[in-house]
Design a protein around this motif. Sequence first.
Motif, PDB file in Angstrom:
ATOM      1  N   GLU A   1       2.526  -9.571  45.234  1.00  0.00           N
ATOM      2  CA  GLU A   1       2.121  -8.209  44.888  1.00  0.00           C
ATOM      3  C   GLU A   1       2.753  -7.784  43.569  1.00  0.00           C
ATOM      4  OE1 GLU A   1       0.228  -4.579  44.974  1.00  0.00           O
ATOM      5  OE2 GLU A   1      -0.180  -6.385  46.130  1.00  0.00           O
ATOM      6  N   ASP A   2       4.045  -8.109  43.385  1.00  0.00           N
ATOM      7  CA  ASP A   2       4.722  -7.804  42.116  1.00  0.00           C
ATOM      8  C   ASP A   2       4.058  -8.551  40.964  1.00  0.00           C
ATOM      9  OD1 ASP A   2       6.469  -6.205  43.515  1.00  0.00           O
ATOM     10  OD2 ASP A   2       8.114  -7.670  43.529  1.00  0.00           O
ATOM     11  N   TYR A   3       3.698  -9.814  41.199  1.00  0.00           N
ATOM     12  CA  TYR A   3       3.035 -10.608  40.159  1.00  0.00           C
ATOM     13  C   TYR A   3       1.649 -10.030  39.845  1.00  0.00           C
ATOM     14  CZ  TYR A   3       1.265 -14.599  37.545  1.00  0.00           C
ATOM     15  OH  TYR A   3       0.737 -15.392  36.566  1.00  0.00           O
ATOM     16  N   ARG A   4       0.938  -9.597  40.873  1.00  0.00           N
ATOM     17  CA  ARG A   4      -0.387  -8.991  40.668  1.00  0.00           C
ATOM     18  C   ARG A   4      -0.267  -7.749  39.779  1.00  0.00           C
ATOM     19  NH1 ARG A   4      -3.475  -4.903  42.325  1.00  0.00           N
ATOM     20  NH2 ARG A   4      -1.886  -4.119  43.739  1.00  0.00           N
ATOM     21  N   ILE A   5       0.747  -6.950  40.028  1.00  0.00           N
ATOM     22  CA  ILE A   5       0.956  -5.750  39.217  1.00  0.00           C
ATOM     23  C   ILE A   5       1.326  -6.140  37.783  1.00  0.00           C
ATOM     24  CG2 ILE A   5       2.473  -3.750  38.914  1.00  0.00           C
ATOM     25  CD1 ILE A   5       2.557  -3.564  42.003  1.00  0.00           C
ATOM     26  N   TYR A   6       2.178  -7.171  37.633  1.00  0.00           N
ATOM     27  CA  TYR A   6       2.588  -7.629  36.304  1.00  0.00           C
ATOM     28  C   TYR A   6       1.398  -8.173  35.521  1.00  0.00           C
ATOM     29  CZ  TYR A   6       4.575 -10.646  32.710  1.00  0.00           C
ATOM     30  OH  TYR A   6       4.852 -11.255  31.520  1.00  0.00           O
ATOM     31  N   VAL A   7       0.504  -8.891  36.189  1.00  0.00           N
ATOM     32  CA  VAL A   7      -0.655  -9.478  35.526  1.00  0.00           C
ATOM     33  C   VAL A   7      -1.557  -8.385  34.943  1.00  0.00           C
ATOM     34  CG1 VAL A   7      -2.789 -10.781  35.969  1.00  0.00           C
ATOM     35  CG2 VAL A   7      -0.632 -11.601  36.850  1.00  0.00           C
ATOM     36  N   GLN A   8      -1.532  -7.230  35.505  1.00  0.00           N
ATOM     37  CA  GLN A   8      -2.390  -6.140  35.028  1.00  0.00           C
ATOM     38  C   GLN A   8      -1.755  -5.339  33.883  1.00  0.00           C
ATOM     39  OE1 GLN A   8      -3.154  -3.958  38.618  1.00  0.00           O
ATOM     40  NE2 GLN A   8      -4.719  -5.385  39.313  1.00  0.00           N
ATOM     41  N   THR A   9      -0.548  -5.709  33.480  1.00  0.00           N
ATOM     42  CA  THR A   9       0.122  -4.974  32.403  1.00  0.00           C
ATOM     43  C   THR A   9      -0.322  -5.471  31.039  1.00  0.00           C
ATOM     44  OG1 THR A   9       2.006  -6.473  32.324  1.00  0.00           O
ATOM     45  CG2 THR A   9       2.179  -4.575  33.814  1.00  0.00           C
ATOM     46  N   LYS A  10      -0.123  -4.620  30.038  1.00  0.00           N
ATOM     47  CA  LYS A  10      -0.472  -4.960  28.666  1.00  0.00           C
ATOM     48  C   LYS A  10       0.410  -6.095  28.142  1.00  0.00           C
ATOM     49  CE  LYS A  10      -1.332  -2.721  24.267  1.00  0.00           C
ATOM     50  NZ  LYS A  10      -1.281  -1.468  23.501  1.00  0.00           N
ATOM     51  N   GLN A  11       1.658  -6.104  28.549  1.00  0.00           N
ATOM     52  CA  GLN A  11       2.605  -7.133  28.116  1.00  0.00           C
ATOM     53  C   GLN A  11       2.116  -8.523  28.517  1.00  0.00           C
ATOM     54  OE1 GLN A  11       6.452  -6.729  29.883  1.00  0.00           O
ATOM     55  NE2 GLN A  11       7.327  -8.475  28.798  1.00  0.00           N
ATOM     56  N   TYR A  12       1.639  -8.678  29.730  1.00  0.00           N
ATOM     57  CA  TYR A  12       1.141  -9.975  30.206  1.00  0.00           C
ATOM     58  C   TYR A  12      -0.090 -10.389  29.421  1.00  0.00           C
ATOM     59  CZ  TYR A  12      -0.950 -13.540  33.164  1.00  0.00           C
ATOM     60  OH  TYR A  12      -1.509 -14.698  33.618  1.00  0.00           O
TER      61      TYR A  12
END
Length: 107
Positions: A71-82
């Motif tokens: 879930e944390d990775y899913r949220i990170y994948v949706q960030t501009k940084q990723y």
Amino acid sequence: MNKMGKSRRKRKDKWGNRMTLIGITFVVFSLAVTVTIKGATLKEKERYYAARMESLQTQVDKEQQRAKELEDYRIYVQTKQYIEEVAKQKLGLVKPDEILLKPSERQ
């Protein structure tokens, strides 16, 4: 003869009472042995199921931790940084104000 008949009957009744008592004792003893054996078997099963339950609980905890990480990775994948990291690494894109330096190919 009357007294002799009663005496025999008394002895026969006493013998019958003893046999009944022995029979009842045997049945009670048999039941006690059976209950003891079944009790030991049930205790063994209880230990097995307790160990299995502990193992399954450990697996559940691991899977919950894994779900949290996903879930944390899913949220990170949706960030501009990723998105910027992937664009730089895989596509070789750069921002307009960035200068790309490549190492020289001298040997």
